[in-house]
Design a protein around this motif. Sequence first.
Motif, PDB file in Angstrom:
ATOM      1  N   GLN A  10       0.833  -1.197   0.000  1.00 22.39           N
ATOM      2  CA  GLN A  10       0.000   0.000   0.000  1.00 22.39           C
ATOM      3  C   GLN A  10       0.869   1.248   0.000  1.00 22.39           C
ATOM      4  OE1 GLN A  10      -3.316   0.323  -0.220  1.00 22.39           O
ATOM      5  NE2 GLN A  10      -3.393  -1.856  -0.591  1.00 22.39           N
ATOM      6  N   PRO A  11       0.444   2.298  -0.708  1.00 24.97           N
ATOM      7  CA  PRO A  11       1.209   3.546  -0.707  1.00 24.97           C
ATOM      8  C   PRO A  11       1.327   4.107   0.704  1.00 24.97           C
ATOM      9  CG  PRO A  11      -0.502   3.595  -2.376  1.00 24.97           C
ATOM     10  CD  PRO A  11      -0.738   2.369  -1.536  1.00 24.97           C
ATOM     11  N   ARG A  12       2.479   4.681   1.024  1.00 21.27           N
ATOM     12  CA  ARG A  12       2.695   5.218   2.367  1.00 21.27           C
ATOM     13  C   ARG A  12       2.050   6.596   2.505  1.00 21.27           C
ATOM     14  NH1 ARG A  12       7.271   6.415  -0.469  1.00 21.27           N
ATOM     15  NH2 ARG A  12       8.080   8.502  -0.165  1.00 21.27           N
ATOM     16  N   GLY A  16       0.398  15.246   4.538  1.00 18.42           N
ATOM     17  CA  GLY A  16      -0.995  15.644   4.690  1.00 18.42           C
ATOM     18  C   GLY A  16      -1.888  14.536   5.200  1.00 18.42           C
ATOM     19  N   GLY A  17      -1.339  13.356   5.445  1.00 16.10           N
ATOM     20  CA  GLY A  17      -2.123  12.240   5.930  1.00 16.10           C
ATOM     21  C   GLY A  17      -2.669  11.356   4.824  1.00 16.10           C
ATOM     22  N   GLU A  18      -2.682  11.830   3.594  1.00 15.33           N
ATOM     23  CA  GLU A  18      -3.165  11.036   2.454  1.00 15.33           C
ATOM     24  C   GLU A  18      -2.018  10.165   1.927  1.00 15.33           C
ATOM     25  OE1 GLU A  18      -6.114  10.725   0.947  1.00 15.33           O
ATOM     26  OE2 GLU A  18      -7.126  12.176   2.217  1.00 15.33           O
ATOM     27  N   PRO A  19      -2.318   8.927   1.530  1.00 10.06           N
ATOM     28  CA  PRO A  19      -1.267   8.102   0.927  1.00 10.06           C
ATOM     29  C   PRO A  19      -0.893   8.642  -0.457  1.00 10.06           C
ATOM     30  CG  PRO A  19      -3.361   6.953   0.873  1.00 10.06           C
ATOM     31  CD  PRO A  19      -3.576   8.237   1.633  1.00 10.06           C
ATOM     32  N   LEU A  20       0.273   8.246  -0.933  1.00 12.78           N
ATOM     33  CA  LEU A  20       0.683   8.629  -2.281  1.00 12.78           C
ATOM     34  C   LEU A  20      -0.307   8.065  -3.287  1.00 12.78           C
ATOM     35  CD1 LEU A  20       4.510   7.897  -2.145  1.00 12.78           C
ATOM     36  CD2 LEU A  20       3.401  10.126  -2.118  1.00 12.78           C
ATOM     37  N   SER A  67       3.171   8.827  -6.378  1.00 15.01           N
ATOM     38  CA  SER A  67       4.259   7.874  -6.205  1.00 15.01           C
ATOM     39  C   SER A  67       5.185   7.973  -7.415  1.00 15.01           C
ATOM     40  CB  SER A  67       3.689   6.455  -6.118  1.00 15.01           C
ATOM     41  OG  SER A  67       4.730   5.506  -6.153  1.00 15.01           O
ATOM     42  N   ASP A  68       6.467   7.743  -7.207  1.00 20.99           N
ATOM     43  CA  ASP A  68       7.388   7.761  -8.338  1.00 20.99           C
ATOM     44  C   ASP A  68       7.468   6.394  -9.015  1.00 20.99           C
ATOM     45  OD1 ASP A  68       8.727   6.535  -6.288  1.00 20.99           O
ATOM     46  OD2 ASP A  68      10.605   7.606  -6.586  1.00 20.99           O
TER      47      ASP A  68
END
Length: 77
Positions: A10-12, A16-20, A67-68
């Motif tokens: 899962q994206p970290r 801002g609290g939102e995942p990537l 995300s990159d």
Amino acid sequence: MPTVAQSTSQPRPVSGGEPLARVIHMATTGVWVVKRQGRMLEIEGRMHWSCPRSLASDAERAGVALSDLVMNTGRQS
């Protein structure tokens, strides 16, 4: 160096609290889309982009961290 298992997790969350947001290149159609928490993400009224540069520009203006790592749905050679 991240392993394949780490890159598919899962994206970290970011500051801002939102995942990537996960960037996906839909190879068959050639468009780029974004998913976050399993849902397609709408940015500035758009759901898909014709190039990654315009996607990144729109995301930056909207404050969406991307995300990159890019998921490519095309065939791997």
